[in-house]
Design an enzyme around this catalytic site. Sequence first.
Site, PDB file in Angstrom:
ATOM      1  N   LYS A  41     -17.392  -6.411   7.043  1.00 56.44           N
ATOM      2  CA  LYS A  41     -16.129  -6.980   6.561  1.00 56.44           C
ATOM      3  C   LYS A  41     -15.272  -7.630   7.660  1.00 56.44           C
ATOM      4  O   LYS A  41     -14.274  -8.271   7.367  1.00 56.44           O
ATOM      5  CB  LYS A  41     -15.325  -5.925   5.777  1.00 56.44           C
ATOM      6  N   SER A  89      -2.699  -7.673   2.965  1.00 55.29           N
ATOM      7  CA  SER A  89      -2.923  -7.555   4.414  1.00 55.29           C
ATOM      8  C   SER A  89      -3.264  -8.927   4.993  1.00 55.29           C
ATOM      9  O   SER A  89      -2.863  -9.254   6.115  1.00 55.29           O
ATOM     10  CB  SER A  89      -4.077  -6.594   4.690  1.00 55.29           C
ATOM     11  N   HIS A  94       0.838  -1.204   0.000  1.00 60.39           N
ATOM     12  CA  HIS A  94       0.000   0.000   0.000  1.00 60.39           C
ATOM     13  C   HIS A  94       0.873   1.254   0.000  1.00 60.39           C
ATOM     14  O   HIS A  94       0.612   2.210  -0.733  1.00 60.39           O
ATOM     15  CB  HIS A  94      -0.877   0.060   1.259  1.00 60.39           C
TER      16      HIS A  94
HETATM   17  P1  ADP Z   1      -9.771  -3.879  -0.467  1.00 63.27           P
HETATM   18  O1  ADP Z   1     -10.445  -4.691   0.580  1.00 63.27           O
HETATM   19  O2  ADP Z   1     -10.551  -2.691  -0.908  1.00 63.27           O
HETATM   20  O3  ADP Z   1      -9.183  -4.656  -1.626  1.00 63.27           O
HETATM   21  P2  ADP Z   1      -7.046  -3.577   0.472  1.00 63.27           P
HETATM   22  O4  ADP Z   1      -6.583  -2.792   1.653  1.00 63.27           O
HETATM   23  O5  ADP Z   1      -6.804  -5.041   0.486  1.00 63.27           O
HETATM   24  O6  ADP Z   1      -8.564  -3.213   0.337  1.00 63.27           O
HETATM   25  O7  ADP Z   1      -6.403  -2.992  -0.848  1.00 63.27           O
HETATM   26  C1  ADP Z   1      -6.582  -1.642  -1.212  1.00 63.27           C
HETATM   27  C2  ADP Z   1      -5.989  -1.418  -2.573  1.00 63.27           C
HETATM   28  O8  ADP Z   1      -4.581  -1.605  -2.506  1.00 63.27           O
HETATM   29  C3  ADP Z   1      -6.485  -2.404  -3.640  1.00 63.27           C
HETATM   30  O9  ADP Z   1      -6.574  -1.713  -4.868  1.00 63.27           O
HETATM   31  C4  ADP Z   1      -5.395  -3.439  -3.693  1.00 63.27           C
HETATM   32  O10 ADP Z   1      -5.324  -4.054  -4.977  1.00 63.27           O
HETATM   33  C5  ADP Z   1      -4.179  -2.559  -3.446  1.00 63.27           C
HETATM   34  N1  ADP Z   1      -3.076  -3.343  -2.900  1.00 63.27           N
HETATM   35  C6  ADP Z   1      -3.070  -4.147  -1.828  1.00 63.27           C
HETATM   36  N2  ADP Z   1      -1.861  -4.720  -1.641  1.00 63.27           N
HETATM   37  C7  ADP Z   1      -1.080  -4.262  -2.647  1.00 63.27           C
HETATM   38  C8  ADP Z   1       0.278  -4.507  -3.059  1.00 63.27           C
HETATM   39  N3  ADP Z   1       1.053  -5.366  -2.418  1.00 63.27           N
HETATM   40  N4  ADP Z   1       0.736  -3.858  -4.161  1.00 63.27           N
HETATM   41  C9  ADP Z   1      -0.067  -3.022  -4.836  1.00 63.27           C
HETATM   42  N5  ADP Z   1      -1.358  -2.768  -4.523  1.00 63.27           N
HETATM   43  C10 ADP Z   1      -1.852  -3.379  -3.451  1.00 63.27           C
END
Ligand code: ADP
Length: 160
Positions: A40, A127, A16
């Site tokens: 969630k 995550s 992130h």
């Molecule tokens: P959600 O539940 O909305 O997917 P996340 O916190 O898991 O929330 O992810 C938020 C955004 O960050 C999403 O667009 C996800 O694809 C992106 N994301 C999560 N981990 C990574 C990573 N390692 N590299 C790039 N983007 C990421």
Amino acid sequence: MKVIYPGSFDPVTYGHLDIIERCAKKFDHVIIAVLNNVAKNAAFSIDERLWLLKETTKHLDNVEIDSFSGLLADYAKEKNCTTMIRGLRAVSDFEYEMQMALANRKINNDIETLFMVSNSDYVYLSSSIVREIAYHNGDISCFVPKVVEDTMKKKLKGDI
Ligand code: ADP
């Protein structure tokens, strides 16, 4: 240009943060919008997730941390910002992201979703993987900043 980077951030990872730092360089203002959705079943409370994001983005002065519940399209209207950023790790992310982007644009035709390709170092990182490793007492220091690691340890010990 102002953009919204929405997500659960449960908790924030280096994946992130890589997207956030790149956005902060490209755009005038970045709103990180943490989804506060009771359905969630998040591991970290909304306040913990917001605090960890604030702590880990302190060095970026054009980044704002906020939370929202309900529809992203409504939040976008409220913030007067129609450009969304999402991260793409692998093809597996694509289908869901495409569905969300199209659904959001159907609700509000002004919404554009821009995708940023993950840093190759973090393409596997999520995550949920961090939580899984931490629950089994694994070392998460290469996936998250120290403050996230310490907060995770406190949570697992039941101190918070
Ligand atoms: P959600 O539940 O909305 O997917 P996340 O916190 O898991 O929330 O992810 C938020 C955004 O960050 C999403 O667009 C996800 O694809 C992106 N994301 C999560 N981990 C990574 C990573 N390692 N590299 C790039 N983007 C990421």
